[in-house]
Design a protein around this motif. Structure first.
Motif, PDB file in Angstrom:
ATOM      1  N   THR A  31       0.835  -1.200   0.000  1.00 50.05           N
ATOM      2  CA  THR A  31       0.000   0.000   0.000  1.00 50.05           C
ATOM      3  C   THR A  31       0.869   1.250   0.000  1.00 50.05           C
ATOM      4  OG1 THR A  31      -1.715  -1.181   1.202  1.00 50.05           O
ATOM      5  CG2 THR A  31      -1.850   1.201   1.220  1.00 50.05           C
ATOM      6  N   GLU A  32       1.951   1.223   0.770  1.00 47.14           N
ATOM      7  CA  GLU A  32       2.854   2.364   0.814  1.00 47.14           C
ATOM      8  C   GLU A  32       3.518   2.578  -0.544  1.00 47.14           C
ATOM      9  OE1 GLU A  32       6.627   3.997   3.424  1.00 47.14           O
ATOM     10  OE2 GLU A  32       5.392   2.363   4.205  1.00 47.14           O
ATOM     11  N   THR A  35       0.754   4.104  -2.988  1.00 42.53           N
ATOM     12  CA  THR A  35       0.261   5.452  -2.716  1.00 42.53           C
ATOM     13  C   THR A  35       1.378   6.469  -2.529  1.00 42.53           C
ATOM     14  OG1 THR A  35       0.183   5.105  -0.324  1.00 42.53           O
ATOM     15  CG2 THR A  35      -1.806   4.554  -1.587  1.00 42.53           C
ATOM     16  N   LYS A  37       2.642   7.156   0.275  1.00 38.92           N
ATOM     17  CA  LYS A  37       2.473   7.696   1.623  1.00 38.92           C
ATOM     18  C   LYS A  37       2.624   6.577   2.635  1.00 38.92           C
ATOM     19  CE  LYS A  37      -0.989  11.201   0.481  1.00 38.92           C
ATOM     20  NZ  LYS A  37      -2.351  11.653   0.790  1.00 38.92           N
ATOM     21  N   ILE A  39       1.822   4.775   6.412  1.00 32.58           N
ATOM     22  CA  ILE A  39       0.544   4.426   7.031  1.00 32.58           C
ATOM     23  C   ILE A  39      -0.006   5.570   7.866  1.00 32.58           C
ATOM     24  CG2 ILE A  39       1.627   3.261   9.011  1.00 32.58           C
ATOM     25  CD1 ILE A  39      -1.645   2.225   7.311  1.00 32.58           C
ATOM     26  N   ALA A  41       0.432   8.783   7.378  1.00 29.56           N
ATOM     27  CA  ALA A  41      -0.093   9.814   6.465  1.00 29.56           C
ATOM     28  C   ALA A  41      -1.419   9.362   5.854  1.00 29.56           C
ATOM     29  CB  ALA A  41       0.920  10.096   5.364  1.00 29.56           C
ATOM     30  N   GLN A  42      -1.563   8.101   5.554  1.00 33.06           N
ATOM     31  CA  GLN A  42      -2.810   7.601   4.991  1.00 33.06           C
ATOM     32  C   GLN A  42      -3.953   7.724   5.993  1.00 33.06           C
ATOM     33  OE1 GLN A  42      -2.435   3.659   3.350  1.00 33.06           O
ATOM     34  NE2 GLN A  42      -0.472   4.144   2.411  1.00 33.06           N
ATOM     35  N   LEU A  43      -3.629   7.572   7.265  1.00 27.84           N
ATOM     36  CA  LEU A  43      -4.650   7.676   8.305  1.00 27.84           C
ATOM     37  C   LEU A  43      -4.895   9.110   8.730  1.00 27.84           C
ATOM     38  CD1 LEU A  43      -3.589   4.647  10.530  1.00 27.84           C
ATOM     39  CD2 LEU A  43      -5.526   4.777   8.948  1.00 27.84           C
ATOM     40  N   GLY A  44      -4.140  10.052   8.171  1.00 20.35           N
ATOM     41  CA  GLY A  44      -4.313  11.463   8.494  1.00 20.35           C
ATOM     42  C   GLY A  44      -3.697  11.867   9.816  1.00 20.35           C
TER      43      GLY A  44
END
Length: 46
Positions: A31-32, A35, A37, A39, A41-44
Motif C-alpha cells: 500500500t505504501e 500510494t 504515503k 501508514i 499519512a494515509q490515516l491522516g
C-alpha cells in the motif's frame, strides 16, 4: 482423554499470529509503494 486447549499460547494460535503478522506487513508495504504515503499519512495522523 485430555481436552486440547484452544486458547492462550498454543502452537496453533502462534502459527496463525505469525502468518497474519507477515500478511499485514506485506499489505502495508504494498500500500505504501502504491500510494507513496506511509501508514500514518494515509490515516491522516501526519
Amino acid at each position: 482423554m485430555e481436552k486440547k486447549s484452544t486458547f492462550g499460547f498454543t502452537d496453533f494460535a502462534e502459527n496463525w499470529n505469525g502468518r497474519l503478522a507477515m500478511l499485514g506487513l506485506a499489505i502495508g508495504l504494498a500500500t505504501e509503494l502504491m500510494t507513496g504515503k506511509g501508514i500514518l499519512a494515509q490515516l491522516g495522523l501526519m
